[in-house]
Structure formats: C-alpha cells, structure tokens
Design an enzyme around this catalytic site. Structure first.
Site, PDB file in Angstrom:
ATOM      1  N   SER A 330       0.694  -1.257   0.200  1.00  0.00           N
ATOM      2  CA  SER A 330       0.026  -0.004   0.021  1.00  0.00           C
ATOM      3  C   SER A 330       0.985   1.440   0.119  1.00  0.00           C
ATOM      4  O   SER A 330       0.453   2.099  -0.560  1.00  0.00           O
ATOM      5  CB  SER A 330      -0.891  -0.098   1.215  1.00  0.00           C
ATOM      6  OG  SER A 330      -1.742  -0.892   1.127  1.00  0.00           O
ATOM      7  N   ARG A 334       1.565   4.187  -3.020  1.00  0.00           N
ATOM      8  CA  ARG A 334       1.167   5.696  -2.734  1.00  0.00           C
ATOM      9  C   ARG A 334       2.248   6.437  -2.767  1.00  0.00           C
ATOM     10  O   ARG A 334       2.381   7.961  -3.327  1.00  0.00           O
ATOM     11  CB  ARG A 334       0.586   5.866  -1.170  1.00  0.00           C
ATOM     12  CG  ARG A 334      -1.028   5.482  -1.196  1.00  0.00           C
ATOM     13  CD  ARG A 334      -1.016   4.823   0.145  1.00  0.00           C
ATOM     14  NE  ARG A 334      -2.581   4.527   0.409  1.00  0.00           N
ATOM     15  CZ  ARG A 334      -3.399   3.401   0.096  1.00  0.00           C
ATOM     16  NH1 ARG A 334      -2.475   2.367  -0.236  1.00  0.00           N
ATOM     17  NH2 ARG A 334      -4.526   3.274   0.332  1.00  0.00           N
ATOM     18  N   ASP A 623      -6.608  -8.275   4.394  1.00  0.00           N
ATOM     19  CA  ASP A 623      -5.665  -9.213   3.568  1.00  0.00           C
ATOM     20  C   ASP A 623      -5.301 -10.279   3.994  1.00  0.00           C
ATOM     21  O   ASP A 623      -4.529 -11.044   3.308  1.00  0.00           O
ATOM     22  CB  ASP A 623      -4.571  -8.284   2.831  1.00  0.00           C
ATOM     23  CG  ASP A 623      -5.165  -7.093   1.925  1.00  0.00           C
ATOM     24  OD1 ASP A 623      -6.197  -7.179   1.429  1.00  0.00           O
ATOM     25  OD2 ASP A 623      -4.303  -6.241   1.957  1.00  0.00           O
ATOM     26  N   ARG A 695      -2.377 -14.430  -2.481  1.00  0.00           N
ATOM     27  CA  ARG A 695      -2.381 -14.707  -0.936  1.00  0.00           C
ATOM     28  C   ARG A 695      -2.965 -15.835  -0.689  1.00  0.00           C
ATOM     29  O   ARG A 695      -2.621 -16.557   0.243  1.00  0.00           O
ATOM     30  CB  ARG A 695      -3.204 -13.761  -0.279  1.00  0.00           C
ATOM     31  CG  ARG A 695      -2.571 -12.333  -0.648  1.00  0.00           C
ATOM     32  CD  ARG A 695      -3.205 -11.169   0.762  1.00  0.00           C
ATOM     33  NE  ARG A 695      -2.893  -9.935   0.423  1.00  0.00           N
ATOM     34  CZ  ARG A 695      -1.574  -9.439   0.506  1.00  0.00           C
ATOM     35  NH1 ARG A 695      -0.463  -9.963   0.847  1.00  0.00           N
ATOM     36  NH2 ARG A 695      -1.628  -8.153  -0.052  1.00  0.00           N
TER      37      ARG A 695
HETATM   38  C1  S3P Z   1      -5.862  -1.326  -0.218  1.00  0.00           C
HETATM   39  C2  S3P Z   1      -6.991  -1.592   0.606  1.00  0.00           C
HETATM   40  C3  S3P Z   1      -7.480  -2.707   0.913  1.00  0.00           C
HETATM   41  C4  S3P Z   1      -6.586  -4.086   0.772  1.00  0.00           C
HETATM   42  C5  S3P Z   1      -5.688  -3.733  -0.431  1.00  0.00           C
HETATM   43  C6  S3P Z   1      -4.876  -2.638  -0.407  1.00  0.00           C
HETATM   44  C7  S3P Z   1      -5.160  -0.133   0.042  1.00  0.00           C
HETATM   45  O1  S3P Z   1      -8.521  -3.019  -0.130  1.00  0.00           O
HETATM   46  O2  S3P Z   1      -7.393  -5.230   0.622  1.00  0.00           O
HETATM   47  O3  S3P Z   1      -4.932  -5.084  -0.648  1.00  0.00           O
HETATM   48  O4  S3P Z   1      -3.690  -0.055  -0.298  1.00  0.00           O
HETATM   49  O5  S3P Z   1      -5.712   0.800   0.338  1.00  0.00           O
HETATM   50  P1  S3P Z   1     -10.197  -2.448   0.055  1.00  0.00           P
HETATM   51  O6  S3P Z   1      -9.911  -1.047   0.303  1.00  0.00           O
HETATM   52  O7  S3P Z   1     -10.844  -2.965  -1.207  1.00  0.00           O
HETATM   53  O8  S3P Z   1     -10.573  -3.111   1.429  1.00  0.00           O
END
Ligand code: S3P
Length: 743
Positions: A330, A334, A623, A695
C-alpha cells in the site's frame, strides 16, 4: 519428436527453396511422420544432392511442374523477391486442391503477388512467417528443431477456406512452433518496427562510421556496446535488400516515427535538457527489462507451464532465524502516486518491487513522470506537480492491481485528458462502481464495462466539486480514491468510513506537506495546496509478514524474527487475532520511520485455540484472512468469521476459494455469505487451486507445515504481485515450498 510419428496427415509436401528455413521445415516435417513424401525443389544441383544426402527431403526435383504433381502442400521458401516469379509459374500448373504457403518476412508484397498471379483462378494460399533465424545459412544448416518454441505468424486472407488454414497450422505445430494469427498489414507493421528498423539502423551505423577512413581506426577501440548493437549488420545483405523493398511502406512509416524521436533526443542534447534525456533512458530501460523477462520466459519455460506455475509444498518443518519481508504494498503504491504529483524529487527506499506496485510505477511513467529505478528498493521520482501529468500514449494496464485502478481513478478523473484503465482477468472481474459512483457525484465522467467492471474509461477535462461521502463499505481504496480526487475538487471533500481502514493516504499526504484533517471516522481535504517532495522509507509489509506469523505459530519448535515490519494500528488486526487465538508474538525495538510505526516481530510456536473473530478487527486484517484460515485449521476447536463479505471481491472470492482448498485437505470449512466456519483438525495433502490469487497460494504453502502429505498449489505466478521473493524467504525460514520442476 518421435511422439509425432503417427498416421500421415498429408501425402506430398513440396518445399521450394532449400535454404536454412525451407530445409529446416522439410526436415522437421519429414521426421514428424505427418507426411508420406517430402520433395525439395531448388535451382542449385549441389543443394538438391545435399538435401537428399542429409535426409532433409525424400527426393528432389529441378522443376516445379514435376514436383507439384499431386502435391497437398507447397511451401515457398525462396527469397522474398523471387516469390513473384515462382507464384506466376505455379499459377500455370494444375495444382488440384494443393494448399500454398510461404515463409517470407514481409507479407503484403507476397500476398499481392499471389493474388495477381492467380487472378480469376482459385487460390488456396496461407501466407506465413516463422520468426526463427540463425547466423547459419544453406541446406547444410537445416535443423528440424529450428522452429521449436519460436513464433510462426500466419496471416490468412479473409476468404481462405478453414481446412487449408487448419492444415498449415497443424504442420507448424508439429514442429513445436507457437502459431499466432495476424492481419497482413499488422504483421508488416510489427515486423517493420521490431526487426526491419533495427537492421536498417545497424547497417547504417556501421557503414556511416566505416566510410570515413579516419573512423576505421575507432573500430579498434569499439567495445561490447558497439558489438552488441551492430551484430545484425553482419546479416545477409541480399536478403535484407529484398526485405526492405518488399516491406517498403511499413518500413518508411516506422522509420519516420523513429526519426521524429531521434530529432527530439537531438534537441534535448542541444538544449542540455537532462530531464528529457533521463525520461527517455529510464523508460527505455524499464521497457527493455520487461522485454528481457518475456524473452527469458520464452527460452526456459514451457508455454503451457507459464499459465500454471505450480508450487509443491512438502509437509512438516520448523521456522528459525531472522528475515525481512519486502516493502509494504500500500505504501509503495502511494509513494509513486504522491511522489509523482509532488514538486521536487522524492527518494523512496524499501520500495516493493512486486508486479502491483510496478504497474503503478509504469502508469506514471506512461504519464510522463521521470522515475529512476527501482534498484534494490530505491526509487527516485522527479515529481511533476499536481497539474504536470501528460496524456499516456495508450491504455494504462494495471495487471492484477485493484489498488492501482481504484486510487488512480480518483486522480485521473480530475486530469485534463482521457484515460483508459485495464487489467488482467482477475482485475477485470472486480467491482469499480464503488469508486465510479461517488466520483460521478463529484462531477467525474467515467464509463465502465457491464456491472461496473473494468476497463474504465475516464473522460478528462471535468471540473470536480468536493462532496461528503458516507462509505457503504469499509474500504481504504475508496477512501483514498476520493481524497486524491479531492486534491483537485472545488471546495472540501470528506469521507466517513463505517469502520477504521488503513490510513496510509492520510499520513503520507501530510508527509508531503498537504493538509488533511481527520476527525473521528471522517477524513477531509481541500484543494488549493501543494505536495512537496520528501523522503520515504517503506517498512516491511505486515501482510507479507503475516504468512510467517502464522507459520511460526503453527510449526513445532519455531522461533522467528521478522524485521522492520510496519505496525500501523490500522494494519495490525492479524496480530490481534492471532494473539486472541493464543499465538506468542512479541514486538521489539519499536520505532517510528517516516511517519509509520515499525517494529521487529518475534513469533514462537504456540498452541492455538479457535475463536469468534471480533468483527471490528475484520477491516484491520482484511488481506490476512487466507492465512488466518490456515491458523484456524491448526487451532483447537471452532473459528467463526462474520462481517467479511469484502473477501468475496478480492483478487479471488477468498471465502469460497479457501473453503474449497481446505476441504480438499480434509478440513471442515463451511463458507457463509459473509464469512466462514472452520473446525480445527488434522490436514492431509492434496491438490488445490489458488485461482491466480497470490495470498491463497502463499496461505496453502504455509498450511504444508502441518499437513501430513505434500500440497500441490496451482496457478501461483501472481505471488510476484506482492511478494516476489516469497519462495526464497520461505526456504530461508524453513517452509519447504518450491516451484514444481518443469518436465
Ligand atoms: C488497500 C486496501 C484494501 C486491501 C488492498 C490494499 C490499499 O482494499 O485489501 O490489498 O492499499 O488501500 P479495500 O480498500 O478494497 O479493502
């Protein structure tokens, strides 16, 4: 090739022109046993004699008329400019039902020659082009395996009869070639760009340097670069002379485009525009690396296997040592997004070099951002500011990455240009209305495929207005998407979440100097501010560490330290859930790095007990459930998960796919609409499907630690999206999982 020795498919094959390509085709088909008789035709008597002696053909004829009597297939393998004459001669013969085909490197010219020669007569002609050359030439170099795993492009006319096409297709496949289809025009454009232009450049460069006598001397100093670049200038001049004349139009077109690019580069040198130079070179290098990977796969992996990379996980094992899993996915996404939109140069360390984050990186490169790296986790982003993105040359392909698509859609909705976002088969099934709907409320214009699925077409040039949005689901992606759109929207944009979700976007925006206010469950941004470049240290991904937290808990006699893991409280649900089950996880050396809390996590084996998972922890461990289900299987008693319907729309339906796999291993796992009920108990081995979900593949690898027999896990290639080094770190820590060897 013995396996092809079967009932002949055809009676007589005639190969006209017994050079390397014609000879190799004749020899391969002869050895395959698909044809009763292979006859060669060549002008050169020595070639005819050698062809018979070397077993390339059964016999040879000097004249076409004799050879073609009763032929089923006639393969034309003469030089491309000689095709016209041969076709004219063939058109005077009675060919019966014979199918003609050829191996010319340009197709338009041969196809037109065939149509001219056979005007008013039936033409059963399937133009073809095997992309397989060699520095060697002549019949003595004929090699029945030359086409193995090489592409053969067939460019059939619209009117060709199906039987003729199937026949030629079968012959090439019998030589283990990968047969593909293209239109004639497309073939000629592709080949002009990928083959003919590079040859033209190599010939010109060598000649241009060589003809100035003072330069002859410099060849003595030319090193590897010159040798590599100009190797193909040693190719057959007559053949290339033919090809350039035969594919004149397409070559000129690609050459003109290239000249424009070269002029632009020249200008950048004149004006000392280092940014432009760096942009071209970094993009080229990334493209070259991508191409290198494709090449490596083609050369070493069977094409059937690339679709199904299978893991074999052997039972048992215990974990020990210290490992550092790769960077947080994540935060990596970003870092590229915000670094690109910032003013100044952002340095990133610990960037996850997985396919998902690389898809985001490539998307920004496509929108004109100069990005150096990644090189061992280091990335340098030359930010262009909030309004500096450029229209990409084509659709942005985001692979398997939902985060890329959802977050990008927010900021692309506010750009002055249109964009199209596409993805792989899994991403193409995932719901995008969750972002499209609120973005439309802000004034965005977004088209989706049926039921809000990708591809997304985002129309640029809209002026967005800030809204307040009450999210119906707890989703960090939706929240982040709207906050990014909010950077451009008139006034204030605020998002309220029904439960806490990861807050990296909020933290990182602030890290880039952009004000974000968070009150309770509402995050708010206003437009009119700027992002200022910063330094980002990406912590190790707790979602990747989770596999080892479970592994270290369930495997006997284990103690493992996971270094430098991000323990942002919106991400630590997995630790809380495992501790509730009785896991022994301690955190050491806690510190803060670049606005994110980080610690080393020590995990030791512990007896686990089934629990009812508190619903408020679900978004904080969203996740990690595939591997938490494995923990539940190894726990005493029943584990119940509720309120997790989001799991059904991840990279796969993680509730169903895990339940199916666990059942195969003999576990009682009952899916419910929003969760699962798992009875702890012994696990056997078996063959499970990951459905291309990284996963799931890694979770079943961990399960092997407590299985009584090996687990074969299908479709594991996507592990590279989030954890490209999984197999080596798993081996280092003590999980016995490997890629299945290719037979
Ligand atoms: C993420 C948010 C989550 C997660 C994904 C990464 C992110 O998804 O499952 O692997 O980086 O914002 P959701 O926002 O759909 O829950």
């Amino acid at each position: 090739m013995a396996e092809f020795k079967k009932t002949p498919l055809i009676g007589r094959l005639v190969v006209v022109g017994l050079g390397l390509i014609g000879g190799s085709f004749a020899k391969g088909i002869k050895e395959s046993g698909l044809c009763r008789e292979v006859i060669g035709v060549d002008r050169n008597p020595d070639t005819r004699r050698q062809a018979v002696e070397l077993g390339v053909v059964d016999r040879c004829e000097e004249h076409l008329a004799n050879a073609c009597l009763g032929a089923d297939v006639v393969q034309l393998a003469v030089p491309i400019l000689a095709m016209e004459k041969v076709l004219e001669e063939l058109s005077t013969l009675d060919l019966g039902q014979a199918v003609l085909t050829d191996v010319g490197s340009a197709k338009g010219n041969v196809a037109r020659a065939a149509q001219r020669a056979f005007v008013g007569r039936p033409l059963r002609f399937v133009p073809g082009h095997p992309i397989a050359g060699s520095e060697k030439s002549g019949v003595t170099a004929a090699n029945s395996k030359l086409f193995r795993r090489h592409k053969v492009i067939l460019t059939p006319f619209d009117a060709i009869d199906e039987q003729a096409l199937v026949l030629i297709d079968k012959l090439w496949r019998a030589l283990d070639a990968d047969v593909e289809y293209m239109s004639i025009e497309h073939h000629d454009e592709v080949l002009a760009a990928t083959s003919h232009l590079p040859h033209l450049l190599a010939f010109t460069l060598v000649e241009s340097l060589a003809k100035r006598s003072e330069n002859l001397e410099i060849f003595r100093y030319a090193a590897g670069g010159f040798r590599d670049f100009t190797r193909i200038a040693g190719s057959d001049p007559v053949m290339w002379h033919d090809i350039f004349l035969a594919n004149r139009e397409a070559v000129l077109h690609t050459l003109d485009t290239f000249r424009d690019d070269l002029d632009a580069l020249r200008q950048a040198v004149v004006t000392e525009d280092g940014h432009q130079l760096l942009g071209v070179f970094t993009r080229a290098r990334a493209a070259r690396e991508h191409f290198g990977k494709i090449l490596a796969r083609r050369a070493y992996v069977d094409p059937m296997q690339t679709k199904d990379l299978t893991y074999i996980a052997s039972p048992g094992g215990s974990l020990s040592g210290r490992i550092r899993v790769p960077g947080d996915k994540s935060i990596s996404h970003r870092s590229i997004m915000l670094g690109s939109l910032a003013e100044g140069t952002t340095e990133v360390e610990g960037f996850l070099e997985g396919e998902d984050a690389l898809a985001t990186l490539q998307a920004f490169r496509d929108m004109g951002v100069v990005i150096e790296g990644p090189n061992q986790g280091r990335v340098t982003i030359h930010g262009v500011g909030l309004n500096g993105l450029k229209p990409p040359p084509g659709p942005l392909y985001l692979g398997n990455s939902g985060t890329s698509m959802r977050l990008l859609s927010g900021l692309l909705a506010a750009q002055p240009f249109d964009t199209t976002l596409t993805g792989d088969a899994s991403l193409s099934k995932r719901p995008m209305n969750r972002v499209a709907k609120p973005l439309r409320e802000m004034g965005a214009v977004i088209e989706t495929a049926e039921e809000g699925r990708p591809p997304l077409i985002i129309r640029g040039g809209q002026s967005l207005k800030g809204i307040h949005y009450d999210m119906p689901m707890a989703s960090a992606q939706v929240k982040s998407c709207l906050l990014l759109a909010g950077l451009y929207a008139k006034g204030e944009t605020s998002v309220t979440e029904p439960a806490p979700t990861r807050d990296h976007t909020e933290r990182m925006l602030r890290g880039f100097g952009y004000p974000v206010s968070v009150e309770g469950s509402t995050a708010k941004v206003s437009s009119g501010h700027r992002l200022t470049a910063t330094h980002i240290e990406v912590p190790a991904d707790i979602s990747s560490a989770a596999f080892f937290l479970v592994a270290g808990s369930i495997a006997e006699n284990s103690e493992l330290v996971l270094e430098h893991v991000g323990i942002n409280p919106t991400r630590t649900g997995v630790i809380d859930i495992l501790r509730l089950m009785g896991a022994d996880i301690t955190s050491e050396n806690q510190r803060e790095v670049g606005g994110e809390p980080v610690a080393d996590l020590r995990v030791r084996s512990a007896p686990l007990t089934g629990i009812e998972i508190p619903e408020e922890l679900v978004p904080l461990a969203i996740d990690e459930f595939p591997v938490l289900f494995v923990a539940a299987t190894c726990a005493k008693g029943r584990t119940v998960l509720r309120g997790a319907e989001e799991l059904r729309v991840k990279e796969s339906d993680r509730i169903q796919v895990m339940a199916d796999g666990l059942k195969i291993l003999g576990v009682q796992a009952e899916p419910t609409p929003d969760g699962i009920v798992i009875e702890g108990g012994p696990m056997g081995g078996g063959e499970v499907e990951s459905h291309g979900d990284h996963r799931i593949a890694m979770a079943f690898s961990v399960a092997s630690l407590r299985a009584s027999a090996p687990i074969r896990i299908h479709d594991c290639a996507n592990v590279a999206t989030s954890f490209p080094t999984f197999l080596s770190l798993a081996a280092q820590a003590g999980i016995r999982v490997k890629e299945e060897a290719i037979a």
